[in-house]
Scaffold this motif. Structure first.
Motif, PDB file in Angstrom:
ATOM      1  N   GLU A 194      51.044  58.445  60.387  1.00 17.85           N
ATOM      2  CA  GLU A 194      51.982  58.058  59.628  1.00 17.85           C
ATOM      3  C   GLU A 194      51.800  57.450  58.027  1.00 17.85           C
ATOM      4  OE1 GLU A 194      54.929  58.022  62.182  1.00 17.85           O
ATOM      5  OE2 GLU A 194      55.879  59.788  60.630  1.00 17.85           O
ATOM      6  N   ASP A 208      39.453  68.093  57.288  1.00 18.81           N
ATOM      7  CA  ASP A 208      40.443  68.443  58.338  1.00 18.81           C
ATOM      8  C   ASP A 208      39.260  68.747  59.761  1.00 18.81           C
ATOM      9  OD1 ASP A 208      42.063  67.348  60.301  1.00 18.81           O
ATOM     10  OD2 ASP A 208      43.336  70.009  59.907  1.00 18.81           O
ATOM     11  N   ASP A 222      40.381  70.815  62.107  1.00 23.23           N
ATOM     12  CA  ASP A 222      42.098  71.626  62.923  1.00 23.23           C
ATOM     13  C   ASP A 222      42.880  70.844  63.341  1.00 23.23           C
ATOM     14  OD1 ASP A 222      43.690  73.591  63.508  1.00 23.23           O
ATOM     15  OD2 ASP A 222      42.280  74.604  64.846  1.00 23.23           O
ATOM     16  N   ALA A 253      45.803  68.258  61.299  1.00 25.69           N
ATOM     17  CA  ALA A 253      46.120  67.458  60.506  1.00 25.69           C
ATOM     18  C   ALA A 253      47.322  67.992  60.833  1.00 25.69           C
ATOM     19  CB  ALA A 253      45.826  68.566  59.521  1.00 25.69           C
ATOM     20  N   ASN A 254      47.870  68.313  62.206  1.00 29.13           N
ATOM     21  CA  ASN A 254      49.819  68.045  61.997  1.00 29.13           C
ATOM     22  C   ASN A 254      50.281  66.774  62.979  1.00 29.13           C
ATOM     23  OD1 ASN A 254      48.378  69.661  63.531  1.00 29.13           O
ATOM     24  ND2 ASN A 254      50.190  71.183  64.372  1.00 29.13           N
ATOM     25  N   SER A 255      48.568  66.735  64.340  1.00 26.82           N
ATOM     26  CA  SER A 255      48.223  65.410  65.058  1.00 26.82           C
ATOM     27  C   SER A 255      48.107  64.332  64.377  1.00 26.82           C
ATOM     28  CB  SER A 255      46.972  65.965  66.020  1.00 26.82           C
ATOM     29  OG  SER A 255      47.924  66.878  66.823  1.00 26.82           O
ATOM     30  N   LYS A 308      48.020  63.675  60.937  1.00 25.06           N
ATOM     31  CA  LYS A 308      49.470  63.924  59.969  1.00 25.06           C
ATOM     32  C   LYS A 308      48.514  63.640  58.547  1.00 25.06           C
ATOM     33  CE  LYS A 308      52.492  63.698  60.704  1.00 25.06           C
ATOM     34  NZ  LYS A 308      53.008  65.507  61.466  1.00 25.06           N
ATOM     35  N   ASP A 313      48.886  66.436  57.713  1.00 22.66           N
ATOM     36  CA  ASP A 313      49.228  67.581  56.907  1.00 22.66           C
ATOM     37  C   ASP A 313      50.294  67.421  55.969  1.00 22.66           C
ATOM     38  OD1 ASP A 313      50.803  66.305  58.624  1.00 22.66           O
ATOM     39  OD2 ASP A 313      51.822  67.795  59.821  1.00 22.66           O
ATOM     40  N   GLU A 345      50.266  68.844  52.375  1.00 20.29           N
ATOM     41  CA  GLU A 345      51.125  69.495  52.003  1.00 20.29           C
ATOM     42  C   GLU A 345      51.876  69.133  51.067  1.00 20.29           C
ATOM     43  OE1 GLU A 345      53.056  72.358  53.314  1.00 20.29           O
ATOM     44  OE2 GLU A 345      52.488  71.922  55.084  1.00 20.29           O
ATOM     45  N   GLU A 391      39.995  72.005  54.692  1.00 19.82           N
ATOM     46  CA  GLU A 391      40.576  72.629  56.046  1.00 19.82           C
ATOM     47  C   GLU A 391      38.886  72.883  57.101  1.00 19.82           C
ATOM     48  OE1 GLU A 391      40.729  71.995  59.534  1.00 19.82           O
ATOM     49  OE2 GLU A 391      42.459  72.152  58.898  1.00 19.82           O
TER      50      GLU A 391
END
Lengths: 325, 300
Positions: free
Chosen positions: A6, A26, A28, A30-32, A34, A36, A40, A48
């Motif tokens: 984070e 990234d 694939d 990005a939500n792991s 962070k 992401d 955003e 990506e």
């Protein structure tokens, strides 16, 4: 307590407000990782590349040649293992200004097991000429490293962990490459660690103190470059040096310290880490206990090595002190 | 860099492309023979492509190799480096005489292209399959920066067996990089490929990609595909013009150049054994005669 991933993402978001050259590439995840947060906030500078880490490294090298500062977002293992040849030839050899954000490094990867646990990355990356290798101990240090790595010209490997980490430093912290931190002084032994494992070493030192053993703690966040002289100074002050890392005992921090003290002809060294084995899917507490990395297990090991007396077991004969096993 | 155009001084600035290609092939043979190292068949198959690119297509300034607006060229089949050097020397990036340092230690002319040593190289290559992804990054960066230059990447057909090539191929079409051009030197051979006992029935051709499979794969990835005779300058230049016409509807372009490994030398053409063999003095002399090089080492 904030996780390094984070902190990494949030720091890049902030830096990119004023530095238009920062890009995040990234694979694939990005939500792991962070990334992401960056996607955003700065969607036009988030690229990506899908599940194609090798190409991602090549694309980063190409972008770096035009003055961009590409940060890679993936799990450490897919970078240092799957894309090793690309990092070697396209990043390290030409000195490309690519920053490797290696998330989920080490043993504690959220129940994903040996496929996703990178416990050789430090050994691999520190053997690579031209590569800076960093392993932050907490979020403060992590943010400082992200800032420093973004500013300098050259490849950097940043070892990021998944879970929230206890604070080691306060807001006055300033990162300096190579710097070794003596976080706790001790007469009987010194625990040398890196990354969030340093916090567990401080906890181990507290446990040892209640039993009358005075153990110091040295934190080495900059694996390469590193102030070898500072390692030696800390090692010479005690009879027992114990390296502790979320990594194989081969070639990482233990290897670094072993090389440093052996070249100087000094001392007795114990290396705690994965004993040339793979990890497994298990809760963090299980894994730390299994591989001797929990504060309790570290304290046990130090007591055993000191023979319960607070003195090194074989300390009467300086010349008989070998390595561990 | 002195910026002295020694190559032009040797064979004249007005030499035609065919003469430059003959001279380039000779420089490859001579250099590999004297260094006792280097690849030879692949550099000869790609020679006409490089000559066309460096003398007619690429927007470059050899005296200012870091010119930010230059077209980029990446040799993904890095083991053919000596062939690229033979053309770069003629184009004035460095003196032709410097070719004698190839592979000799302390040389800017490494066995595989090293961008940290030789100005004018836009990537370090040598581990096959990597160059196209770097080209994707450069082409993407050019778009982000609003720079109009084009990025060219040369691959070998054998190299296209590497998985990373297809990661990059997909990325290029997903990103819509019409400023990216790939050229595949389709010489149909590779280093080994099959045991000798099978040669009797299958001949020497290895066919890294059977039939028109390579064409169909690139088309499936939504690239614009152009076919050329890789030894016909009119055909090559016409394809390069199309590649640069800006009418690919957002697609990257690949030129599949049919070539002959060892092109130009009767004893070498189409023979995989010449992937990296060192020619004997007799073979060097035969090469000189076949390429029409006079005894002073210049094209007759």
């Amino acid at each position: 307590m904030r996780s390094q991933r984070e902190t990494w993402g949030a720091t890049l978001v902030e830096l990119a407000e004023t530095n238009g050259d920062i890009l995040v590439l990234d694979g694939d995840l990005a939500n792991s990782t962070k990334a992401d947060l960056f996607a955003e906030a700065h969607p036009a500078r988030f690229i990506e590349l899908g599940i194609a880490e090798q190409a991602m490294v090549g694309v980063a090298a190409g972008l770096a040649s035009l003055g961009f500062v590409p940060w890679l977002s993936s799990f450490a293992v897919f970078l240092t293992h799957r894309s090793l040849d690309q990092i070697r030839l396209l990043v390290a050899q030409p000195g490309a200004n690519v920053k490797i954000g290696a998330a989920y490094a080490g043993l504690l990867t959220g129940l994903t097991g040996k496929t996703h646990q990178d416990v050789q990355d430090l050994a691999i990356m520190r053997a690579m000429p031209g590569m800076t290798v960093l392993a932050p101990g907490d979020d403060i240090e992590c943010a400082a490293m992200v800032r420093w790595a973004t500013d300098i010209d050259g490849p950097v490997y940043l070892r990021l962990t998944r879970d929230p980490t206890p604070r080691l430093f306060d807001d006055t912290y300033e990162f300096a490459p190579g710097r070794v931190h003596r976080l706790r002084e001790g007469r009987d032994a010194v625990l040398v660690s890196t990354g969030p494992q340093t916090s567990r070493c401080l906890a181990a030192a507290s446990i040892l103190a209640t039993g009358g053993i005075d153990a110091g703690v040295v934190h080495i966040p900059s694996i390469k470059p590193v102030d070898g002289g500072a390692i030696l100074t800390a090692a010479r002050a005690v009879d027992l040096v114990v390296t502790v890392e979320e990594h194989s005992v081969i070639g990482g921090l233990g290897g670094l310290v072993a090389e440093t003290v052996a070249v100087a002809g000094h001392g007795r060294l114990v290396r705690i880490g994965l004993e040339d084995c793979w990890g497994e899917s298990a809760p963090n507490a299980f894994l730390l206990d299994r591989h001797g990395l929990s504060p309790e297990r570290i304290a046990d090991r130090v007591r055993r090595e000191l023979g319960g007396s607070g003195r090194v077991a074989s300390s009467t004969d300086e010349h008989n002190r070998g390595g561990d096993q | 860099m002195t910026g002295v155009v020694v190559g032009d001084g040797e064979i004249g600035p007005d030499a035609d492309l065919a003469t430059r290609a003959r001279y380039g092939r000779w420089l490859v043979v001579r250099t590999v023979a004297s260094s006792g190292a280097g690849h030879i068949g692949g550099p000869l198959s790609a020679m006409d492509l490089w000559v066309a690119l460096y003398f007619r297509v690429l927007n470059i300034r050899p005296a200012d190799p870091a010119w930010p607006h230059r077209d980029r060229f990446i040799l993904s089949k890095g083991h053919s480096a000596i062939g690229l050097y033979a053309v770069m020397a003629q184009r004035g990036y460095f003196p032709v005489d410097e070719l004698a340092t190839f592979d000799r230690g302390d040389s800017r002319l490494q066995g595989h292209p090293d961008m940290t040593c030789l100005p004018g190289l836009d990537a370090s290559t040598g581990s096959l399959g990597q160059g196209l992804a770097v080209g994707v990054g450069i082409a993407l960066g050019a778009r982000l920066r609003g720079l109009p230059f084009r990025t060219w990447v040369m691959l070998g057909d054998g190299e296209c067996q590497e998985g990373m090539v297809w990661e990059a191929t997909l990325a290029a079409s997903r990103l819509g990089l019409e400023n990216l051009m790939a050229i595949v030197d389709v010489n149909g051979l590779q280093q080994y490929g099959l045991p000798k006992v099978l040669e009797a029935s299958r001949g020497d051709r290895r066919e890294p990609w059977p039939g028109d499979q390579l064409r169909r794969v690139f088309q499936s990835f939504d690239w614009r595909v152009l076919d050329v005779d890789g030894h016909d300058f009119d055909s090559i230049l016409a394809a390069c013009d199309i590649a640069r016409d800006g009418k690919s509807a957002g697609r990257p372009t690949v030129i599949l150049a049919r070539t002959i490994k060892g092109r130009g030398l009767s004893f070498m053409e189409g023979r995989h054994a010449w992937h990296a063999r060192i020619p004997t003095p007799d073979e060097v002399e035969q090469a000189r005669l076949e390429l029409g090089i006079d005894e002073s080492g210049r094209p007759a």
